[in-house]
Scaffold this motif. Structure first.
Motif, PDB file in Angstrom:
ATOM      1  N   UNK A   1       0.806  -1.230   0.000  1.00 51.25           N
ATOM      2  CA  UNK A   1       0.000   0.000   0.000  1.00 51.25           C
ATOM      3  C   UNK A   1       0.837   1.277   0.000  1.00 51.25           C
ATOM      4  N   UNK A   2       0.525   2.136  -0.944  1.00 49.43           N
ATOM      5  CA  UNK A   2       1.218   3.420  -1.038  1.00 49.43           C
ATOM      6  C   UNK A   2       0.976   4.263   0.208  1.00 49.43           C
ATOM      7  N   UNK A   3      -0.215   4.124   0.780  1.00 45.03           N
ATOM      8  CA  UNK A   3      -0.569   4.933   1.952  1.00 45.03           C
ATOM      9  C   UNK A   3       0.116   4.452   3.231  1.00 45.03           C
ATOM     10  N   UNK A   4       0.712   3.277   3.186  1.00 47.46           N
ATOM     11  CA  UNK A   4       1.463   2.772   4.336  1.00 47.46           C
ATOM     12  C   UNK A   4       2.839   3.426   4.297  1.00 47.46           C
ATOM     13  N   UNK A   5       3.075   4.342   5.164  1.00 48.88           N
ATOM     14  CA  UNK A   5       4.250   5.218   5.060  1.00 48.88           C
ATOM     15  C   UNK A   5       5.517   4.595   5.637  1.00 48.88           C
ATOM     16  N   UNK A   6       5.806   3.383   5.171  1.00 49.30           N
ATOM     17  CA  UNK A   6       7.039   2.714   5.568  1.00 49.30           C
ATOM     18  C   UNK A   6       7.645   2.047   4.340  1.00 49.30           C
ATOM     19  N   UNK A   7       8.911   1.674   4.440  1.00 46.30           N
ATOM     20  CA  UNK A   7       9.601   1.039   3.324  1.00 46.30           C
ATOM     21  C   UNK A   7       9.305  -0.457   3.285  1.00 46.30           C
ATOM     22  N   UNK A   8       9.644  -1.071   2.157  1.00 47.46           N
ATOM     23  CA  UNK A   8       9.518  -2.519   2.038  1.00 47.46           C
ATOM     24  C   UNK A   8      10.376  -3.208   3.096  1.00 47.46           C
ATOM     25  N   UNK A   9      11.590  -2.728   3.269  1.00 43.61           N
ATOM     26  CA  UNK A   9      12.493  -3.339   4.255  1.00 43.61           C
ATOM     27  C   UNK A   9      11.865  -3.314   5.647  1.00 43.61           C
ATOM     28  N   UNK A  10      11.306  -2.170   6.013  1.00 40.37           N
ATOM     29  CA  UNK A  10      10.675  -2.056   7.330  1.00 40.37           C
ATOM     30  C   UNK A  10       9.512  -3.042   7.449  1.00 40.37           C
ATOM     31  N   UNK A  11       8.671  -3.089   6.427  1.00 37.85           N
ATOM     32  CA  UNK A  11       7.492  -3.955   6.472  1.00 37.85           C
ATOM     33  C   UNK A  11       7.878  -5.427   6.571  1.00 37.85           C
ATOM     34  N   UNK A  12       8.929  -5.814   5.857  1.00 41.96           N
ATOM     35  CA  UNK A  12       9.346  -7.216   5.889  1.00 41.96           C
ATOM     36  C   UNK A  12       9.899  -7.625   7.249  1.00 41.96           C
TER      37      UNK A  12
ATOM     38  N   UNK B   1      -7.046  -2.696   9.342  1.00 41.39           N
ATOM     39  CA  UNK B   1      -7.727  -1.430   9.626  1.00 41.39           C
ATOM     40  C   UNK B   1      -8.213  -0.755   8.354  1.00 41.39           C
ATOM     41  N   UNK B   2      -7.463  -0.895   7.269  1.00 42.39           N
ATOM     42  CA  UNK B   2      -7.758  -0.149   6.048  1.00 42.39           C
ATOM     43  C   UNK B   2      -8.384  -0.999   4.947  1.00 42.39           C
ATOM     44  N   UNK B   3      -8.901  -2.165   5.290  1.00 39.82           N
ATOM     45  CA  UNK B   3      -9.512  -3.029   4.290  1.00 39.82           C
ATOM     46  C   UNK B   3     -10.828  -2.451   3.793  1.00 39.82           C
ATOM     47  N   UNK B   4     -11.337  -3.045   2.718  1.00 37.85           N
ATOM     48  CA  UNK B   4     -12.616  -2.629   2.151  1.00 37.85           C
ATOM     49  C   UNK B   4     -13.714  -2.680   3.201  1.00 37.85           C
ATOM     50  N   UNK B   5     -14.618  -1.719   3.137  1.00 34.15           N
ATOM     51  CA  UNK B   5     -15.748  -1.686   4.065  1.00 34.15           C
ATOM     52  C   UNK B   5     -16.968  -2.409   3.496  1.00 34.15           C
ATOM     53  N   UNK B   6     -16.786  -3.070   2.350  1.00 39.26           N
ATOM     54  CA  UNK B   6     -17.922  -3.719   1.702  1.00 39.26           C
ATOM     55  C   UNK B   6     -17.962  -5.207   2.049  1.00 39.26           C
ATOM     56  N   UNK B   7     -18.309  -6.050   1.109  1.00 38.60           N
ATOM     57  CA  UNK B   7     -18.647  -7.434   1.393  1.00 38.60           C
ATOM     58  C   UNK B   7     -17.491  -8.255   1.953  1.00 38.60           C
ATOM     59  N   UNK B   8     -16.260  -7.918   1.605  1.00 35.73           N
ATOM     60  CA  UNK B   8     -15.141  -8.746   2.026  1.00 35.73           C
ATOM     61  C   UNK B   8     -14.559  -8.339   3.377  1.00 35.73           C
ATOM     62  N   UNK B   9     -15.128  -7.338   4.033  1.00 38.99           N
ATOM     63  CA  UNK B   9     -14.573  -6.905   5.308  1.00 38.99           C
ATOM     64  C   UNK B   9     -14.789  -7.971   6.374  1.00 38.99           C
TER      65      UNK B   9
END
Length: 222
Positions: free
Chosen positions: A129-140, A152-160
């Motif tokens: 996610x572009x909106x996740x303000x961390x690097x790939x290295x940090x996330x891994x 927290x940021x998943x779709x609010x529709x049928x798949x939530x």
């Protein structure tokens, strides 16, 4: 899992064919243009009927004419849903073809796609996610942080939902993360590698909705 994915989970997909069809979507920009809603989902539920790119494009044209919809808006919305659905169906089949993974027997349960070594999961392929303000290295190296963000940021529709989930997160060096959803052979390699070394004790245990959720990330980086 919805009733359409439940139906297709009973079939054996030709993964090489699915990959070839998904790649026909790649020349067109990935733009939603509007938030995903149940109303527009209903307009575009024909995407479940056609694994063929050519066929689904014809269905888009017919739907645009039938409901007087904006052609570009309908194309973007339907093309994205079609792309994500058939990629997800391929990924689910990849999982369930592996020893130690059992498909969900209750096809009405949209919260469970399969059981992996005694634990129920659904799966979701997500672009980094572009909106996740961390690097790939940090996330891994901080799976828990990204997983909380994804829930927290998943779709609010049928798949939530807030249940056990394995995320396949795609990351492309050129920034076109979404295109890796079409790389079914790559996703298969990543999933098979993860399952072959699966250890339930290493799952992230998230506290959501006053209960413990088990989750993890399978990385597909290219």
């Amino acid at each position: 899992m919805n009733r359409f994915s439940a139906f297709y989970s009973l079939l054996s997909l030709d993964l090489v064919y699915i990959e070839s069809q998904l790649k026909q979507r790649l020349p067109y920009p990935y733009q939603w243009g509007k938030k995903q809603t149940d109303k527009w989902d209903n307009y575009t539920n024909f995407i479940y009927d056609f694994p063929s790119w050519e066929a689904v494009v014809e269905a888009m044209k017919a739907t645009t004419e039938a409901y007087g919809l904006n052609k570009r808006e309908l194309f973007n919305y339907a093309a994205n849903r079609w792309f994500n659905f058939w990629s997800a169906m391929a990924v689910e089949q990849i999982f369930t073809e592996i020893d130690g993974v059992t498909p969900s027997l209750n096809h009405k349960d949209r919260l469970v796609d399969f059981n992996l070594r005694g634990i129920d999961f659904d799966h979701k392929t997500s672009v980094f996610p572009e909106a996740y303000k961390q690097t790939l290295y940090y996330a891994q190296h901080h799976h828990e942080d990204l997983l909380y963000w994804l829930y927290k940021n998943q779709s609010q529709q049928q798949r939530k939902h807030l249940e056990n989930r394995l995320f396949i997160v795609t990351y492309a060096e050129d920034g076109e993360h979404w295109k890796l959803k079409a790389e079914i052979s790559l996703l298969k390699q990543c999933i098979q590698k993860y399952v072959s070394t699966f250890d339930a004790s290493t799952l992230e245990q998230l506290q959501l909705n006053n209960k413990t959720i088990y989750s993890d990330i399978i990385w597909a980086v290219k």
